[in-house]
Write a protein that holds these residues in place. Structure first.
Motif, short mmCIF file in Angstrom:
data_model
loop_
_atom_site.label_atom_id
_atom_site.label_comp_id
_atom_site.label_asym_id
_atom_site.label_seq_id
_atom_site.Cartn_x
_atom_site.Cartn_y
_atom_site.Cartn_z
N THR A 28 -22.93 -21.42 -23.62
CA THR A 28 -23.35 -20.35 -22.71
C THR A 28 -24.72 -19.79 -23.06
N PHE A 29 -25.46 -20.48 -23.92
CA PHE A 29 -26.72 -19.94 -24.41
C PHE A 29 -27.64 -19.53 -23.27
N LYS A 30 -27.73 -20.34 -22.24
CA LYS A 30 -28.67 -20.08 -21.15
C LYS A 30 -28.26 -18.88 -20.30
N GLU A 31 -27.09 -18.31 -20.56
CA GLU A 31 -26.63 -17.14 -19.83
C GLU A 31 -27.01 -15.83 -20.51
N HIS A 32 -27.65 -15.94 -21.69
CA HIS A 32 -27.90 -14.75 -22.50
C HIS A 32 -29.38 -14.48 -22.64
N ALA A 33 -29.78 -13.23 -22.42
CA ALA A 33 -31.08 -12.80 -22.90
C ALA A 33 -31.02 -12.79 -24.43
N MET A 34 -32.11 -13.17 -25.07
CA MET A 34 -32.14 -13.26 -26.53
C MET A 34 -33.23 -12.36 -27.09
N GLY A 35 -32.85 -11.59 -28.08
CA GLY A 35 -33.79 -10.65 -28.67
C GLY A 35 -33.91 -10.84 -30.17
N TRP A 36 -35.02 -10.36 -30.70
CA TRP A 36 -35.23 -10.27 -32.14
C TRP A 36 -35.41 -8.78 -32.49
N PHE A 37 -34.74 -8.39 -33.56
CA PHE A 37 -34.87 -7.05 -34.09
C PHE A 37 -35.17 -7.18 -35.58
N ARG A 38 -35.60 -6.09 -36.18
CA ARG A 38 -35.84 -6.10 -37.62
C ARG A 38 -35.47 -4.76 -38.22
N GLN A 39 -35.17 -4.81 -39.50
CA GLN A 39 -34.81 -3.59 -40.22
C GLN A 39 -35.44 -3.63 -41.60
N ALA A 40 -36.34 -2.70 -41.84
CA ALA A 40 -36.97 -2.57 -43.14
C ALA A 40 -36.13 -1.66 -44.03
N GLY A 42 -34.58 1.27 -45.80
CA GLY A 42 -34.65 2.70 -45.56
C GLY A 42 -35.00 3.09 -44.15
N LYS A 43 -35.10 2.12 -43.25
CA LYS A 43 -35.46 2.41 -41.87
C LYS A 43 -34.39 1.91 -40.92
N GLU A 44 -34.43 2.42 -39.70
CA GLU A 44 -33.48 1.97 -38.69
C GLU A 44 -33.91 0.62 -38.12
N ARG A 45 -32.95 -0.07 -37.56
CA ARG A 45 -33.24 -1.33 -36.91
C ARG A 45 -34.14 -1.07 -35.70
N GLU A 46 -35.13 -1.92 -35.53
CA GLU A 46 -36.05 -1.73 -34.41
C GLU A 46 -36.23 -3.01 -33.62
N PHE A 47 -36.50 -2.83 -32.37
CA PHE A 47 -36.75 -3.93 -31.46
C PHE A 47 -38.06 -4.61 -31.79
N VAL A 48 -38.06 -5.94 -31.69
CA VAL A 48 -39.28 -6.73 -31.92
C VAL A 48 -39.71 -7.45 -30.64
N ALA A 49 -38.80 -8.26 -30.09
CA ALA A 49 -39.16 -9.07 -28.93
C ALA A 49 -37.91 -9.53 -28.22
N VAL A 50 -38.04 -9.85 -26.94
CA VAL A 50 -36.92 -10.36 -26.16
C VAL A 50 -37.45 -11.37 -25.15
N VAL A 51 -36.60 -12.33 -24.84
CA VAL A 51 -36.91 -13.32 -23.80
C VAL A 51 -35.71 -13.40 -22.86
N ASN A 52 -35.98 -13.52 -21.56
CA ASN A 52 -34.88 -13.56 -20.61
C ASN A 52 -34.20 -14.93 -20.63
N ARG A 53 -33.21 -15.08 -19.78
CA ARG A 53 -32.35 -16.26 -19.82
C ARG A 53 -33.09 -17.58 -19.74
N ILE A 54 -34.11 -17.65 -18.88
CA ILE A 54 -34.77 -18.93 -18.66
C ILE A 54 -36.14 -18.99 -19.31
N GLY A 55 -36.53 -17.94 -19.98
CA GLY A 55 -37.74 -17.98 -20.79
C GLY A 55 -39.01 -17.54 -20.10
N GLY A 56 -38.93 -17.11 -18.86
CA GLY A 56 -40.14 -16.74 -18.15
C GLY A 56 -40.62 -15.32 -18.42
N ASN A 57 -39.72 -14.46 -18.83
CA ASN A 57 -40.05 -13.04 -19.08
C ASN A 57 -39.90 -12.72 -20.56
N THR A 58 -40.92 -12.07 -21.10
CA THR A 58 -40.87 -11.65 -22.49
C THR A 58 -41.37 -10.21 -22.60
#
Length: 127
Positions: A28-40, A42-58
């Motif tokens: 079902t991979f192609k049905e999911h938007a995929m994101g990257w987050f990071r956590q340093a 002592g800090k909260e998790r933060e958004f880094v990047a996301v790509v939509n299901r078919i890769g056209g939107n970031t």
């Protein structure tokens, strides 16, 4: 259930590049938007990047825009994060995440929008 596994982290110097990979299980991979987050430390998790299901939107956070590139290969069930011109502020554990059953153009930036998470891969940038 989708299992996500990140790889590609490591210790690098400021100015170097790294490519992170996240491999997903299932069909079902192609049905999911995929994101990257990071956590340093002592800090909260933060958004880094996301790509939509078919890769056209970031979407990127302001902290990484112009330096990081997210992409996906739906045939291989992999999402990538290419990180260029790394600096010490990029030091963190990096997590990939999947949003179940995303709309075609969805690019969620909040962690609560995601249903599945990987275990993370560590990136350490030395000065």
């Amino acid at each position: 259930q989708v299992l996500l596994r990140e790889s590609g982290g490591g210790l690098v110097q400021a100015g170097d590049s790294l490519r992170l990979s996240c491999t997903a299980s299932g069909r079902t991979f192609k049905e999911h938007a995929m994101g990257w987050f990071r956590q340093a430390p002592g800090k909260e998790r933060e958004f880094v990047a996301v790509v939509n299901r078919i890769g056209g939107n970031t979407v990127y956070s302001d902290a990484v825009k112009g330096r990081f590139t997210i992409s996906r290969d739906n045939g291989q069930n992999i999402v990538y994060l290419v990180m260029d011109r790394l600096n010490v502020e990029d030091t963190a554990a990096y997590y990939c995440a999947a949003q179940k059953g995303s709309d075609w153009f969805a690019t969620p930036t909040e962690s609560r929008a995601y249903d599945y998470w990987g275990q993370g891969t560590q990136v350490i940038v030395s000065s």
